[in-house]
Each structure stands twice: as structure tokens, then as C-alpha cells.
Write a protein that holds these residues in place. Structure first.
Motif, mmCIF file in Angstrom:
data_model
loop_
_atom_site.group_PDB
_atom_site.id
_atom_site.type_symbol
_atom_site.label_atom_id
_atom_site.label_comp_id
_atom_site.label_asym_id
_atom_site.label_seq_id
_atom_site.Cartn_x
_atom_site.Cartn_y
_atom_site.Cartn_z
ATOM 1 N N ALA A 65 14.891 -85.418 -41.745
ATOM 2 C CA ALA A 65 15.000 -84.718 -42.937
ATOM 3 C C ALA A 65 15.368 -84.798 -43.757
ATOM 4 N N ASP A 66 16.244 -85.666 -43.878
ATOM 5 C CA ASP A 66 16.546 -86.407 -45.436
ATOM 6 C C ASP A 66 15.706 -86.505 -45.820
ATOM 7 N N ALA A 67 15.558 -85.830 -46.645
ATOM 8 C CA ALA A 67 14.856 -86.277 -48.957
ATOM 9 C C ALA A 67 14.341 -87.392 -48.977
ATOM 10 N N GLN A 68 15.724 -88.610 -48.941
ATOM 11 C CA GLN A 68 15.447 -89.765 -49.348
ATOM 12 C C GLN A 68 14.807 -90.699 -48.338
ATOM 13 N N THR A 69 14.614 -90.510 -47.064
ATOM 14 C CA THR A 69 14.136 -91.324 -45.694
ATOM 15 C C THR A 69 12.292 -91.760 -46.329
ATOM 16 N N PRO A 70 11.348 -90.979 -46.846
ATOM 17 C CA PRO A 70 9.774 -91.224 -46.825
ATOM 18 C C PRO A 70 10.414 -92.566 -48.219
ATOM 19 N N LEU A 116 9.185 -79.554 -42.867
ATOM 20 C CA LEU A 116 9.277 -80.525 -44.262
ATOM 21 C C LEU A 116 9.150 -81.732 -44.517
ATOM 22 N N GLY A 117 10.049 -82.452 -43.082
ATOM 23 C CA GLY A 117 9.798 -83.963 -43.278
ATOM 24 C C GLY A 117 8.723 -84.605 -43.307
ATOM 25 N N THR A 118 7.166 -84.476 -41.835
ATOM 26 C CA THR A 118 6.173 -84.419 -41.936
ATOM 27 C C THR A 118 5.696 -84.218 -43.572
ATOM 28 N N THR A 124 5.363 -88.757 -49.623
ATOM 29 C CA THR A 124 5.230 -89.680 -49.885
ATOM 30 C C THR A 124 4.437 -91.315 -50.190
ATOM 31 N N VAL A 125 4.219 -91.397 -48.747
ATOM 32 C CA VAL A 125 2.905 -93.031 -48.704
ATOM 33 C C VAL A 125 1.736 -92.359 -49.091
#
Ligand SMILES: NC(=O)c1ccc[n+]([C@@H]2O[C@H](COP(=O)([O-])OP(=O)(O)OC[C@H]3O[C@@H](n4cnc5c(N)ncnc54)[C@H](OP(=O)(O)O)[C@@H]3O)[C@@H](O)[C@H]2O)c1
Length: 131
Positions: A65-70, A116-118, A124-125
Motif C-alpha cells: 500500500a506504500d507508494a514508495q514500495t515499487p 492501487l498497490g498492484t 513501475t516494473v
């Protein structure tokens, strides 16, 4: 059968157990290297160790859920293994319950993570693979 995965690098979310971890096991068994993530730091570290340790698997404690994770996951793949070849996005779903019993806040949190996380992770990927 050689699937041509030797030394390819994949990032996996929701991979300290369940479907994500099982996928990481299959990738590593076929010669790939993985960056796996989930929220519980001890479980992430244990999963990375079970997959063979730093030569094969590194863990990152991160909430989808964290926008920085990707970007964090992509950065670890690049820094630790020097490349990125793909991703598996898995994550726990909404808490068990009926449509009537799940609260608005639980639905919102699940939307932030599962949807959203997905979307953010795939976007990003894909950007990094295109380069
Ligand atoms: N297993 C099945 O047969 C099956 C079948 C169809 C669909 N599904 C769906 O597939 C998904 C995964 O199932 P599973 O059986 O692998 O679940 P699981 O065994 O509960 O594993 C979920 C994994 O996701 C992590 N996770 C949960 N929330 C997260 C978050 N916000 N950010 C990052 N990581 C998170 C968990 O670790 P942390 O809690 O430490 O973060 C764990 O590593 C679920 O949505 C499930 O409904 C499963």
C-alpha cells in the motif's frame, strides 16, 4: 527442462509465505534470483534465508500500500543483483467476512493495497523493463 531463467532477477510482493513464497521457490529452483517483500520483517528475513540467502534471495520489508514500495523493490534488484527481468504481484486480500460485515475503512485499505498497490507495482516494473 531449462526455462532459461538462470540468473534472471524477479521481484515478488507478498512473498514471505503462500502463493508468493511458492513462486519464489520455483523461480530459485530454476536458477533465478529474487527480491521478496512483505510487511513482517522477521518473516521476510526467514523466507530469504530459506530460499538460499543473499546469493539467491534478498528480502525487503515493505507494504504494497506504500507508494514508495515499487521503486524500493526495483532499486534493491538493481543494486543487489544488477538487473531486473520481471515481477510477481501477490498480496493478502481483504479480511475474511461478508460484504455486510467488512467496514468502509477495511474496504479502503484493501483497495489501496490490492488494487492501487498492484497498479503502481506493474507500472513501475514495466517502466524499468522497457529501459
Ligand atoms: N491460496 C490460495 O489458494 C488462493 C487462491 C485464490 C486466490 N488467492 C488470493 O491470493 C492472495 C495471496 O494468497 P496467499 O494464500 O498466498 O496468502 P497468504 O498465505 O496469507 O500470504 C500473503 C502474503 O502477502 C503478504 N502481505 C499481506 N498484505 C501485504 C501488504 N499490504 N503488503 C505487502 N505484503 C503483504 C503477507 O505477509 P505480511 O502479512 O507479513 O505482509 C504474506 O507474505 C490473496 O489475495 C488470496 O485471497 C489465494
Amino acid at each position: 527442462m531449462d526455462l532459461g531463467l538462470t540468473d534472471r532477477v524477479y521481484v515478488l510482493t507478498g512473498a514471505s509465505r503462500g502463493l508468493g513464497f511458492a513462486t519464489a521457490q520455483c523461480l530459485v529452483a530454476d536458477g533465478a534470483r529474487v527480491v521478496l517483500s512483505a510487511r513482517d520483517a522477521d518473516a521476510v528475513a526467514a523466507a530469504a534465508q530459506r530460499l538460499g540467502g543473499p546469493e539467491r534471495a534478498v528480502g525487503l520489508t515493505a507494504d504494497l500500500a506504500d507508494a514508495q514500495t515499487p521503486e524500493r523493490l526495483v532499486a534493491v534488484a538493481r543494486e543487489h543483483f544488477g538487473r531486473l527481468d520481471g515481477a510477481l504481484v501477490s498480496v493478502g486480500g481483504p479480511p475474511p467476512g461478508s460484504a455486510a460485515s467488512v467496514t468502509d475503512e477495511q474496504w479502503r485499505r484493501s483497495f489501496e493495497t490490492v488494487f492501487l498497490g498492484t497498479v503502481r507495482m506493474v507500472r513501475t516494473v514495466a517502466e524499468h523493463l522497457a529501459g
